[in-house]
Design a protein around this motif. Structure first.
Motif, mmCIF file in Angstrom:
data_model
loop_
_atom_site.group_PDB
_atom_site.id
_atom_site.type_symbol
_atom_site.label_atom_id
_atom_site.label_comp_id
_atom_site.label_asym_id
_atom_site.label_seq_id
_atom_site.Cartn_x
_atom_site.Cartn_y
_atom_site.Cartn_z
ATOM 1 N N UNK A 118 -40.190 6.638 45.091
ATOM 2 C CA UNK A 118 -40.025 7.725 44.139
ATOM 3 C C UNK A 118 -40.649 9.021 44.636
ATOM 4 N N UNK A 119 -41.828 8.901 45.215
ATOM 5 C CA UNK A 119 -42.521 10.086 45.753
ATOM 6 C C UNK A 119 -41.709 10.730 46.874
ATOM 7 N N UNK A 120 -41.163 9.935 47.775
ATOM 8 C CA UNK A 120 -40.398 10.479 48.898
ATOM 9 C C UNK A 120 -39.073 11.084 48.452
ATOM 10 N N UNK A 121 -38.473 10.546 47.399
ATOM 11 C CA UNK A 121 -37.163 11.007 46.941
ATOM 12 C C UNK A 121 -37.257 12.093 45.869
ATOM 13 N N UNK A 122 -38.456 12.353 45.361
ATOM 14 C CA UNK A 122 -38.602 13.380 44.344
ATOM 15 C C UNK A 122 -38.138 12.968 42.970
ATOM 16 N N UNK A 123 -38.313 11.693 42.638
ATOM 17 C CA UNK A 123 -37.943 11.204 41.312
ATOM 18 C C UNK A 123 -38.746 9.971 40.984
ATOM 19 N N UNK A 124 -38.347 9.250 39.937
ATOM 20 C CA UNK A 124 -38.993 7.987 39.626
ATOM 21 C C UNK A 124 -38.298 6.863 40.380
ATOM 22 N N UNK A 125 -38.981 5.728 40.477
ATOM 23 C CA UNK A 125 -38.367 4.551 41.085
ATOM 24 C C UNK A 125 -37.062 4.203 40.396
ATOM 25 N N UNK A 126 -37.050 4.249 39.069
ATOM 26 C CA UNK A 126 -35.857 3.871 38.309
ATOM 27 C C UNK A 126 -34.698 4.813 38.606
ATOM 28 N N UNK A 127 -34.971 6.109 38.697
ATOM 29 C CA UNK A 127 -33.917 7.080 38.976
ATOM 30 C C UNK A 127 -33.331 6.869 40.367
ATOM 31 N N UNK A 128 -34.198 6.654 41.336
ATOM 32 C CA UNK A 128 -33.734 6.448 42.706
ATOM 33 C C UNK A 128 -32.913 5.164 42.803
ATOM 34 N N UNK A 129 -33.358 4.112 42.129
ATOM 35 C CA UNK A 129 -32.637 2.842 42.146
ATOM 36 C C UNK A 129 -31.225 3.004 41.601
#
Length: 446
Positions: A150-161
């Protein structure tokens, strides 16, 4: 699939599962599924630690895009007060030595810390074993990796998933929060047939290790992807097949005495004999048990073959074996069709003199051309053992790299005589000759 349905009904009855949903996915047949008890085809179940396989794929996506290296310490990418020196690879393979759960008594209070609290309390977490010492399962470790993504993608884990895995693979029945189709999870009394509902639990900060809900059909498809990604994701929109090959390589065994299962990069590997492996994960949360595995290798195994068994009892351990039974039954009773052989392209002129039998270290080998590549294997290798596959080094047709199989990564060097015929080879620096020779180059019959 009469036998498969009977297996499922037997598990539901003997393990006393209020709702059981099972599915089998394969590329050459329609989806097979059956629901027993209080389950419908679109019923959602909690899949617990199967969630870790999704988080692991997200981590490997980041690696493939150059956002991290598996040997980076997690503290390089995630601001943590402690444990920042643990490497991503060790966290993925459960060899970091970090304790199993976040600080506190989550399974007593049923109150999980949120991500910020979990990270802030890492200075109160133990290293129960030295890093790299042995396998030690950790929900905390995989949760850290989810928040790293999430930190690397600029969102939450759930959003990235949702953005990078669920939507691309069409897993519409898989969600972070339960929907109206979610079944109730139970604890079935050991000494009566009474089933008491288990309380709901939001995993909070440990969501990347355990939060997801899904359907059996979605999970059978996911298992098939883990086993054979090229069949379900031909454009590698989610992950390259070579990366999943890497994830499936066993890095540790889960039991030092009984080598019945191994762990790769976020994936459980269960050998079945005869070069067959089941790859996936199990899951357990209050009131739920899940088993999700894909099948690789072996006669009868179809492309994109995966099975899932999801149940609404927290103690029905027989569910864990059901996916393995379904996969084995399908391969045996309804094996994949045998594709007819068809003639191939001619062997390139520069490699024709390589083909045939060679000797090295007193052992005989066979080199042959198939599917556009030079291949080699021991003359006495079992039929099911994959050969080594070679690829020419750019601009060097007489130097080939071992792309897979025996001596993967090593060079094969060809030496030609004046007529251009290959008369000697060196593979991993070992000499290969057309006749059996001692290390000094003499024939044993001379």
């Amino acid at each position: 699939m009469i036998k498969a349905e009977r297996l499922a009904r037997k598990v539901q009855a003997e393990a006393r599962v209020p709702a059981l949903s099972v599915a089998l996915h394969r590329a050459d047949r329609p989806l097979w599924q059956v629901q027993i008890g209080a389950a419908e085809p679109d019923s959602q179940f909690r899949i617990g630690s199967v969630t870790k396989t999704f988080t692991s794929v997200l981590v490997m996506q980041c690696r493939d895009e150059g956002l991290l290296d598996l040997d980076d310490p997690i503290g390089r990418h995630l601001d943590v007060p402690a444990q920042g020196d643990l490497t991503i690879r060790r966290l993925l393979s459960h060899t970091s030595g970090i304790q199993r759960e976040p600080h506190g008594d989550v399974w007593d209070t049923l109150i999980a810390p949120d991500a910020a609290q979990m990270l802030a309390e890492l200075d109160r977490v133990e290293r129960v074993l030295p890093p790299g010492r042995r396998y030690h399962y950790s929900n905390l470790g995989l949760s850290l990796l989810g928040h790293l993504v999430g930190r690397l993608r600029g969102g939450t884990w759930a959003e990235v998933l949702a953005d990078r895995v669920l939507r691309p693979l069409g897993l519409t029945g898989t969600t972070v929060a339960p929907t109206e189709r979610a079944v109730t999870g139970y604890l079935v009394d050991a000494y009566s047939d009474h089933a008491r509902p288990e309380p709901p639990l939001d995993a909070g900060g440990i969501g990347p290790a355990s939060q997801l809900w899904s359907t059996a059909s979605d999970m059978a498809r996911w298992a098939a992807f883990l086993a054979d990604p090229a069949a379900l994701d031909p454009d590698a929109a989610v992950l390259r097949p070579a990366t999943l090959d890497e994830m499936r390589w066993p890095l540790t065994t889960t039991d030092e005495a009984l080598w019945m299962a191994g762990f790769g990069l976020g994936l459980i590997l269960v050998p079945q004999g005869d070069r067959v492996t089941h790859v996936g994960h199990d899951g357990a949360m209050p009131g739920f048990i899940a088993g999700v595995y894909g099948r690789r290798g072996g006669e009868g195994t179809a492309a994109a073959m995966g099975a899932a068994a999801l149940g609404s009892s927290g103690t029905a351990a027989k569910i864990f074996e059901l996916p393995h039974q379904l996969l084995a039954t399908a391969a045996e009773d309804d094996p994949a069709d045998i594709a007819p052989w068809t003639p191939g392209e001619p062997v390139p002129e520069e490699y024709r003199s390589v083909l045939g039998r060679w000797w090295s270290e007193g052992f005989e080998y066979v080199f042959f051309w198939r599917d556009g590549a030079l291949r080699g294997r021991g003359a006495d290798d079992p039929a099911g053992k994959p050969p080594a596959v070679f690829a020419p080094e750019p601009g060097q047709p007489d130097v080939l790299r071992t792309a897979s199989g025996r001596e993967a990564g090593e060079l094969l060097r060809l030496t030609r005589n004046g007529a251009g015929v290959v008369e000697r080879m060196h593979w991993s620096t070992y000499r290969f000759t057309r006749v059996q020779e001692t290390f000094e180059g003499f024939s044993p019959s001379a």
